[in-house]
Design an enzyme around this catalytic site. Structure first.
Site, PDB file in Angstrom:
ATOM      1  N   CYS A 185       0.807  -1.230   0.000  1.00 46.05           N
ATOM      2  CA  CYS A 185       0.000   0.000   0.000  1.00 46.05           C
ATOM      3  C   CYS A 185       0.831   1.268   0.000  1.00 46.05           C
ATOM      4  CB  CYS A 185      -0.974  -0.004   1.176  1.00 46.05           C
ATOM      5  SG  CYS A 185      -0.210   0.037   2.825  1.00 46.05           S
TER       6      CYS A 185
ATOM      7  N   HIS B 281      -2.057   1.057   7.164  1.00 46.35           N
ATOM      8  CA  HIS B 281      -2.536   1.120   5.787  1.00 46.35           C
ATOM      9  C   HIS B 281      -2.525   2.573   5.339  1.00 46.35           C
ATOM     10  CE1 HIS B 281      -4.298  -0.132   2.108  1.00 46.35           C
ATOM     11  NE2 HIS B 281      -5.439   0.509   2.301  1.00 46.35           N
TER      12      HIS B 281
ATOM     13  N   ASP C 145      -7.613   4.115  -3.545  1.00 48.16           N
ATOM     14  CA  ASP C 145      -6.762   3.104  -2.912  1.00 48.16           C
ATOM     15  C   ASP C 145      -6.444   2.018  -3.933  1.00 48.16           C
ATOM     16  OD1 ASP C 145      -5.403   1.321  -1.345  1.00 48.16           O
ATOM     17  OD2 ASP C 145      -7.052   0.915   0.043  1.00 48.16           O
TER      18      ASP C 145
END
Length: 275
Positions: free
Chosen positions: A70, A110, A127
């Site tokens: 991420c 995250h 995302d």
């Protein structure tokens, strides 16, 4: 650095310099999803992911044709969107997917993006770094309504300052992660990335995860097990050896392992086939 926008666009299969509008945001997210895989080979091999600069992320994900997790995916995309004229804020979240209700509070490990489109009202949650269940379209950063992506429906709920993103998977709403809209500086994100890429209990250190999302399917590799989710059906493939897993990483997921040539990748993958 001056972002090599052309190099990134070539990497994801787009041409020209697009305008900073909502159509462009959708197109870039879709192209990034299908072109740059999610993978954790560096942490698995004991290589910390410590530098989230534009230079480092571009070199790995574009020049060396690797993937990342991420902090790398959304880090790179954030720089690209800013170069195009979007306004980007980096946010931190806590992954709650597949966690028991009474599980301890997870760390903020995250990273997602809050994006403003020039001339448009509101902000969008972007995302491209949540592995096999990542968002495949930008969605409005707005609690309440169900929002359709190129794949599943998603929705945001809000409790105080916390937002929770959930996906409808096999007919049931599954919470994925919580986050706040407080922007985070790069140093905070680098601390989170260092933690998940070096902590001995991190699943990025102890197991292999690779994923990519095409226009019609989600491909998720965990150890020796590959799951292909397509149109409500799932195909399961079990590889017999680390050599077969590496072949899938290279040929199914398109990851170039050339920069890992000095490391015994196959031996390490063999150790985590069943984790």
């Amino acid at each position: 650095m001056a972002m090599d926008l052309g190099g990134y666009l070539t990497r994801i299969g787009l041409d020209g310099r697009p305008r900073p509008d909502l159509g462009t945001l959708h197109a870039i997210v879709a192209a990034h999803n299908r072109s740059i895989p999610f993978e954790n080979l560096d942490p698995l091999l004991g290589i910390p992911v410590a530098d989230l600069s534009a230079e480092a992320l571009f070199a790995k994900l574009v020049d060396r044709r690797r993937g990342g997790y991420c902090y790398e995916h959304n880090g790179l995309l954030g720089y690209v969107l800013e170069e195009l004229g979007f306004e980007v804020e980096r946010l931190s979240g806590r992954v709650v997917w597949m966690r028991a209700d009474d599980a301890p509070l997870p760390a903020q490990t995250h990273n997602v993006l809050s994006v403003a489109v020039p001339g448009a009202d509101g902000r969008y949650l972007v995302d491209v770094g949540f592995g096999g269940q990542t968002l495949t379209s930008p969605i409005r950063l707005e609690a309440g309504p169900v929002q359709q992506t190129r794949h599943e429906p998603y929705r945001l709920t809000r409790h105080g300052d916390d937002h929770t993103l959930a996906a409808q998977v096999r007919g049931e709403w599954q919470p994925l992660y919580t986050f706040t809209t407080e922007p985070r500086p790069r140093i905070d994100l680098e601390v989170g990335s260092w933690y998940v890429s070096t902590h001995p209990g991190s699943h990025f250190v102890t197991g292999l995860t690779v994923a990519v999302v095409t226009d019609d399917a989600r491909y998720n590799l965990r150890g020796r097990n590959l799951a292909v989710h397509r149109s409500g059906a799932t195909e399961h493939i079990r590889f017999d050896s680390a050599a077969q897993v590496l072949d899938a990483i290279v040929n199914r997921f398109g990851i170039d392992l050339g920069d890992l040539a000095g490391r015994d990748v196959q031996a390490r993958v063999a150790e985590v086939l069943d984790t």
